[in-house]
Design an enzyme around this catalytic site. Structure first.
Site, PDB file in Angstrom:
ATOM      1  N   THR A  15      57.678  79.697  14.015  1.00 32.68           N
ATOM      2  CA  THR A  15      58.765  80.646  13.795  1.00 32.68           C
ATOM      3  C   THR A  15      58.614  81.839  14.734  1.00 32.68           C
ATOM      4  O   THR A  15      57.516  82.145  15.200  1.00 32.68           O
ATOM      5  CB  THR A  15      58.780  81.140  12.333  1.00 32.68           C
ATOM      6  OG1 THR A  15      59.852  82.060  12.152  1.00 32.68           O
ATOM      7  CG2 THR A  15      57.469  81.821  11.960  1.00 32.68           C
ATOM      8  N   GLY A  16      59.717  82.488  14.984  1.00 31.23           N
ATOM      9  CA  GLY A  16      59.684  83.724  15.748  1.00 31.23           C
ATOM     10  C   GLY A  16      59.473  84.937  14.865  1.00 31.23           C
ATOM     11  O   GLY A  16      59.338  86.064  15.361  1.00 31.23           O
ATOM     12  N   ASP A  50      60.354  73.900  12.376  1.00 27.78           N
ATOM     13  CA  ASP A  50      60.849  75.258  12.599  1.00 27.78           C
ATOM     14  C   ASP A  50      61.139  75.850  11.225  1.00 27.78           C
ATOM     15  O   ASP A  50      61.652  75.161  10.340  1.00 27.78           O
ATOM     16  CB  ASP A  50      62.123  75.236  13.442  1.00 27.78           C
ATOM     17  CG  ASP A  50      62.701  76.621  13.618  1.00 27.78           C
ATOM     18  OD1 ASP A  50      62.010  77.482  14.170  1.00 27.78           O
ATOM     19  OD2 ASP A  50      63.845  76.830  13.176  1.00 27.78           O
ATOM     20  N   LYS A  51      60.787  77.108  11.019  1.00 29.57           N
ATOM     21  CA  LYS A  51      60.923  77.693   9.682  1.00 29.57           C
ATOM     22  C   LYS A  51      62.373  77.950   9.289  1.00 29.57           C
ATOM     23  O   LYS A  51      62.891  77.387   8.312  1.00 29.57           O
ATOM     24  CB  LYS A  51      60.136  79.013   9.575  1.00 29.57           C
ATOM     25  CG  LYS A  51      60.264  79.674   8.186  1.00 29.57           C
ATOM     26  CD  LYS A  51      59.610  81.032   8.152  1.00 29.57           C
ATOM     27  CE  LYS A  51      60.466  82.094   8.808  1.00 29.57           C
ATOM     28  NZ  LYS A  51      61.671  82.467   8.001  1.00 29.57           N
ATOM     29  N   THR A  52      63.045  78.780  10.059  1.00 28.85           N
ATOM     30  CA  THR A  52      64.358  79.266   9.663  1.00 28.85           C
ATOM     31  C   THR A  52      65.416  78.172   9.750  1.00 28.85           C
ATOM     32  O   THR A  52      65.612  77.564  10.800  1.00 28.85           O
ATOM     33  CB  THR A  52      64.779  80.461  10.541  1.00 28.85           C
ATOM     34  OG1 THR A  52      63.751  81.446  10.494  1.00 28.85           O
ATOM     35  CG2 THR A  52      66.083  81.059  10.038  1.00 28.85           C
ATOM     36  N   ASP A  60      66.715  73.240  14.121  1.00 32.19           N
ATOM     37  CA  ASP A  60      68.177  73.240  13.990  1.00 32.19           C
ATOM     38  C   ASP A  60      68.880  74.188  14.938  1.00 32.19           C
ATOM     39  O   ASP A  60      70.105  74.253  14.946  1.00 32.19           O
ATOM     40  CB  ASP A  60      68.567  73.612  12.556  1.00 32.19           C
ATOM     41  CG  ASP A  60      68.382  75.105  12.269  1.00 32.19           C
ATOM     42  OD1 ASP A  60      67.490  75.715  12.896  1.00 32.19           O
ATOM     43  OD2 ASP A  60      69.123  75.644  11.436  1.00 32.19           O
ATOM     44  N   ASP A  74      65.503  75.664  19.621  1.00 36.22           N
ATOM     45  CA  ASP A  74      64.604  74.555  19.288  1.00 36.22           C
ATOM     46  C   ASP A  74      64.761  73.386  20.257  1.00 36.22           C
ATOM     47  O   ASP A  74      63.921  72.473  20.266  1.00 36.22           O
ATOM     48  CB  ASP A  74      64.871  74.045  17.867  1.00 36.22           C
ATOM     49  CG  ASP A  74      64.605  75.104  16.812  1.00 36.22           C
ATOM     50  OD1 ASP A  74      63.666  75.894  17.014  1.00 36.22           O
ATOM     51  OD2 ASP A  74      65.331  75.143  15.803  1.00 36.22           O
ATOM     52  N   LYS A 119      58.485  77.857  22.352  1.00 34.10           N
ATOM     53  CA  LYS A 119      58.297  76.904  21.262  1.00 34.10           C
ATOM     54  C   LYS A 119      57.808  75.555  21.771  1.00 34.10           C
ATOM     55  O   LYS A 119      57.015  74.884  21.113  1.00 34.10           O
ATOM     56  CB  LYS A 119      59.594  76.735  20.464  1.00 34.10           C
ATOM     57  CG  LYS A 119      59.883  77.891  19.521  1.00 34.10           C
ATOM     58  CD  LYS A 119      61.052  77.596  18.592  1.00 34.10           C
ATOM     59  CE  LYS A 119      61.243  78.739  17.596  1.00 34.10           C
ATOM     60  NZ  LYS A 119      62.342  78.466  16.646  1.00 34.10           N
TER      61      LYS A 119
END
Length: 669
Positions: free
Chosen positions: A504-505, A352-354, A551, A555, A532
Site C-alpha cells: 500500500t501507499g 494491494d490494500k485499498t 484494482d 497497480d 509497486k
C-alpha cells in the site's frame, strides 16, 4: 461465437459442423447399419441363424456405400483439411481406415478378395459418428457459457420519451438515452441510475448470490435484474462496450488461448499419426508375408482405427472449455489460459490494500464524547452538521448515523476551507473538523478524549472533532473499512500453503493496523505507485512465484510484472488489461478459488493425457495382432468401440471438474 480452440485443436477439423449434423448422420447410418449386421454371413454364423432376403447380396455395396459417403463425409473432408494444413491427425487416420475398409469391401463384392467387411465398415462409421456427436455436445455444453451470457440481454428496452415510454430495440439505443427498468426486468445496457432505488441481482456478472442495493448515481451493468423496484437508467455503454460483452470476450479468449498441456497433446497427436501409419504398414507387410491378405487388411484397418487420437484430442480442450465456463459462472474471468495454469504453483499472493482487502471507502470505527456528550449524541450531532457536505468523510459519518435513526436537520451550513464545516443544530452552532480547526480556535483535546484519540492515531485513523465555539465535545475515528470477506480470503490461502503479503501507499501505521487485523505479517507500506512492481521483484528474488491482486491504474505495472496478475473487477480498465484473471465480484476470496480451479483443472489434464496416451500406446500392438498366436485379436468394429469408450472415459473425467468448490462473493456467508 468462435470455436475457441479451432486454431490449435487438430481433432476439430470439421469446421462448420455441429452436434445436430453428427446426430442426423449417426441415426441414418445406424438405420442402414442394422440390416447390414443382421444379414452378415459372419454374424449369422455367430448366432446360428439364416436369412434369405430378396437382393440381399446388394445390401452390402449399396447400404455400405451410402454409409461410407454420407456418414463418413465429415471424416473424409476433415482428413483432406489436415493434409492441406500439413497437420496430420485424427481425422486423417479415420479417413485412411474407412477408405481402406471401403476399398477392401468393394473388392470383395467384385470377387477380387474374400473378405466380408461391409457390416464392420458401417459399424465403424456409425460408432465414429456417435463419438463425435457426444464429443461436440460435451464441448458445446461447456462453451454455452458464452451463449448464456448473450441471452441475458433483452432484445427491447423501454425508452423514456417525455412522460411516457416506448419499446425500442436495444441496438437502436444511444449513449445518453434514459430507459425504464421495471421490477423483475433486466437492465439492457451499462448505465447510471438517474431515478429510483432497487435491489439488483448481479449474480450472473459477479457471482454475488445476494441482491445488491443500488441507488441514484450508482452504476449498473447490462444483464442484471431489478428485483423489487423500477429504476430509470441513463445509457453509458451499449453493444460491444458493455461489461457483459467484455466478459464474453474474456471467456472466448480464454477458451482460445493456448495451453502448455495442449501443446503437449497436439505434438503427441501428430506423432501418433506417424506411429499409427508406420504400425499399419508394418502390420500389413507382416501379415501379407505370412500369406494372409485378408487378415493383413483387417489388422491394418484395426490399427488405424484404434490409434485415432480421439480421446487425446478431447483431453485438453474439454477441460479448458469446462474450467473457463465454470469460473465465469462464479465471477472469475480467465483472460489467459497460461495464467490459470500458473496459479496452481503460486507461493505468495500480494494484495494491494485499498479497494482489494479494504473497501476503498472510509467508515466510522470509533466515537467518543466529552463535556456531557455521549458517543451516540456525538455521532448524531456530527452527522447533522455534515449532512450537506459532499466530502467522503462526511458521507461516512452520515451513513453511520442513519443506521441508528433519522438525522436532525441543521441550518446555516458553511464550509470552512481546509478546516471543516459548521452548522446550527437545535439552536447551537457546532463545527466538525481536524487539527487545523483546533489550531485556529486554540482548542485543546479534553483529557477524557486523549486516550481514545491517541489509540486511533496510532492505527493511522483519520480523526475528526465535534466542537462548539468554546470547547471540544467529541471525536470520531474513520478508517478505510476492511472487507468482511478479507479475513476468510487470507485464511483460505494460508490453509492451501500459500503465503500472503500486502502492499500500500498508506502510512506505515495504517498498513500495520490492517496487516495486524488480517494476520498478514509481510507488509509493504508507503510504497510509491511507480515502485509497486519493484516489490513484486523483491518477492520473486526470494525464489517464490507471485500472484499480484489489485484494482487501480497504479497497480498495472505490478500486475504485469507478477507471475500472475489478478484484477478486481470493480477496478479500472487499465488494471484489468494488465491482468491474466479478473475477479468480477471484487471479493478477495476469489483468489483461493482460482488456485483451486487451477489445481483441479491441471489434475484433470494430466489424468486425461495419461489415460489417452497410455491407451493408444497399449492398444496399437493389440490391434496389430501381436497376440494372435494366443487366439486374441480385435476386429475393426471392436477397435472402434474401445476407441469410443476411451473418449467417453476422458469426457466423464473432465465433467468431474464441475465438482470443484468455488466460493465467489457472499456464497458462503
Amino acid at each position: 461465437m468462435n470455436h475457441a480452440h479451432d486454431q490449435h485443436d487438430q481433432h476439430d477439423q470439421h469446421a462448420g459442423h455441429d452436434p445436430e449434423m453428427f446426430r442426423r448422420r449417426f441415426w441414418l447410418s445406424l438405420a442402414l447399419t442394422i440390416p447390414l449386421v443382421v444379414t452378415s454371413e459372419m454374424v449369422m454364423d455367430w448366432f446360428n441363424y439364416e436369412l434369405d432376403l430378396p437382393l440381399m447380396s446388394w445390401y452390402g455395396p449399396v447400404l455400405g456405400s451410402i454409409v461410407f459417403w454420407w456418414g463418413g463425409w465429415p471424416f473424409l473432408t476433415g482428413g483432406i483439411a489436415e493434409i492441406r494444413q500439413r497437420q496430420p491427425g485424427m481425422m486423417l487416420l479415420i479417413s485412411m481406415a474407412i477408405i481402406v475398409a471401403y476399398a477392401a469391401s468393394m473388392a470383395t463384392s467384385l470377387d477380387r478378395l474374400e473378405l466380408e467387411f461391409w457390416w464392420e465398415l458401417a459399424a465403424l462409421v456409425t460408432i465414429m459418428l456417435l463419438g463425435h456427436w457426444q464429443e461436440m455436445k460435451a464441448i458445446g455444453s461447456a462453451r454455452n457459457a458464452l451463449s448464456a451470457l448473450a441471452a441475458l440481454l433483452p432484445d427491447e428496452a423501454d425508452l423514456v420519451d417525455g412522460d411516457s415510454t416506448r419499446p425500442t430495440p436495444v441496438d437502436e439505443l444511444k449513449v445518453g438515452d434514459v430507459v425504464l427498468v421495471r421490477p423483475g426486468g433486466r437492465v439492457p445496457v451499462d448505465g447510471t441510475i438517474v431515478d429510483g432505488n432497487a435491489e439488483l441481482d448481479e449474480s450472473m456478472i459477479t457471482g454475488e448470490s445476494r441482491p445488491v442495493a443500488r441507488a441514484t448515481g450508482d452504476r449498473v451493468v447490462a444483464g442484471t435484474v431489478s428485483t423489487d423496484s423500477s429504476i430509470r437508467v441513463r445509457v453509458d455503454a451499449i453493444g460491444d462496450n458493455t461489461t457483459l460483452a467484455g466478459i464474453q470476450r474474456l471467456v472466448a479468449d480464454a477458451q482460445a488461448s493456448q495451453s502448455r498441456a495442449q501443446v503437449l497433446a497436439d505434438r503427441f497427436a501428430a506423432l501418433l499419426f506417424y506411429v499409427a501409419v508406420t504400425a499399419g504398414i508394418v502390420t500389413f507387410v507382416v501379415w501379407w508375408s505370412l500369406g494372409d491378405l485378408d487378415e493383413a487388411i483387417v489388422r491394418t484397418v484395426t490399427v488405424l482405427v484404434i490409434a485415432c487420437p480421439h480421446a487425446l484430442g478431447l483431453a485438453i480442450p474439454l477441460v479448458i472449455a469446462l474450467s473457463t465456463a465454470i469460473s465465469a459462472r462464479a465471477g472469475i474471468l480467465v483472460k489467459d489460459r497460461l495464467a490459470l495454469e500458473r496459479m496452481r504453483s503460486i507461493d505468495t499472493v500480494l494484495f494491494d490494500k485499498t479497494g482489494t482487502l479494504t473497501k476503498g471507502a472510509h467508515t466510522v470505527t470509533g466515537t467518543a464524547g466529552a463535556n456531557g456528550f455521549d458517543a451516540a449524541t456525538v455521532l448524531r450531532t456530527a452527522a447533522a452538521v455534515e449532512a450537506d457536505s459532499e466530502h467522503p468523510l462526511a458521507r461516512a459519518i452520515v451513513t453511520a448515523a442513519r443506521h441508528d435513526g433519522e438525522i436532525v436537520r441543521a441550518t446555516g451550513f458553511r464550509a470552512l476551507t481546509g478546516r471543516g464545516v459548521t452548522a446550527d443544530v437545535e439552536g447551537t452552532t457546532y463545527s466538525v473538523g481536524g487539527p487545523a480547526l483546533l489550531r485556529e480556535r486554540a482548542l485543546e483535546v479534553p483529557a477524557g478524549l486523549a486516550s481514545d484519540v491517541d489509540a486511533w492515531q496510532s492505527r493511522g485513523s483519520a480523526v475528526l472533532y465535534l466542537a462548539t465555539d468554546e470547547e471540544i465535545v467529541g471525536a470520531l475515528a474513520l478508517e478505510d473499512e476492511i472487507r468482511p470477506e478479507a479475513r476468510s480470503a487470507v485464511a483460505d490461502l494460508r490453509a492451501m500453503g500459500v503465503d500472503v503479503a500486502m502492499i500500500t501507499g498508506d502510512a506505515k501505521q495504517v498498513a500495520d493496523a490492517v496487516g495486524h487485523d488480517l494476520d498478514i505479517r509481510n507488509v509493504f507500506a508507503e510504497v510509491l505507485p511507480e515502485d509497486k512492481d519493484q516489490a513484486v521483484i523483491t518477492i520473486q528474488r526470494r525464489g517464490t512465484t507471485v500472484a499480484m491482486v489489485g484494482d487501480g491504474v497504479n497497480d498495472a505495472p505490478a500486475l504485469a510484472r507478477a507471475d500472475v496478475g489478478l484484477a478486481i473487477g470493480a477496478g479500472t480498465d487499465v488494471a484489468i488489461e494488465s491482468a491474466g484473471v479478473v475477479l468480477a465480484s471484487s471479493d478477495p476470496r476469489g483468489v483461493a478459488s482460482v488456485i483451486r480451479l487451477s489445481r483441479a483443472s491441471y489434475r484433470k489434464m494430466v489424468q486425461n493425457l495419461t489415460w489417452a496416451a497410455g491407451y493408444n500406446l497399449l492398444a496399437i500392438p493389440l490391434a496389430a495382432g501381436v497376440f494372435a498366436w494366443a487366439g486374441f485379436t480385435l476386429s475393426p468394429a471392436v477397435g472402434a468401440i474401445l476407441m469410443s469408450l476411451s473418449t467417453i472415459v476422458v469426457a466423464l473425467n473432465a465433467q468431474l471438474l464441475r465438482r470443484t468448490e468455488l466460493r465467489p462473493a457472499a456464497m458462503d456467508e
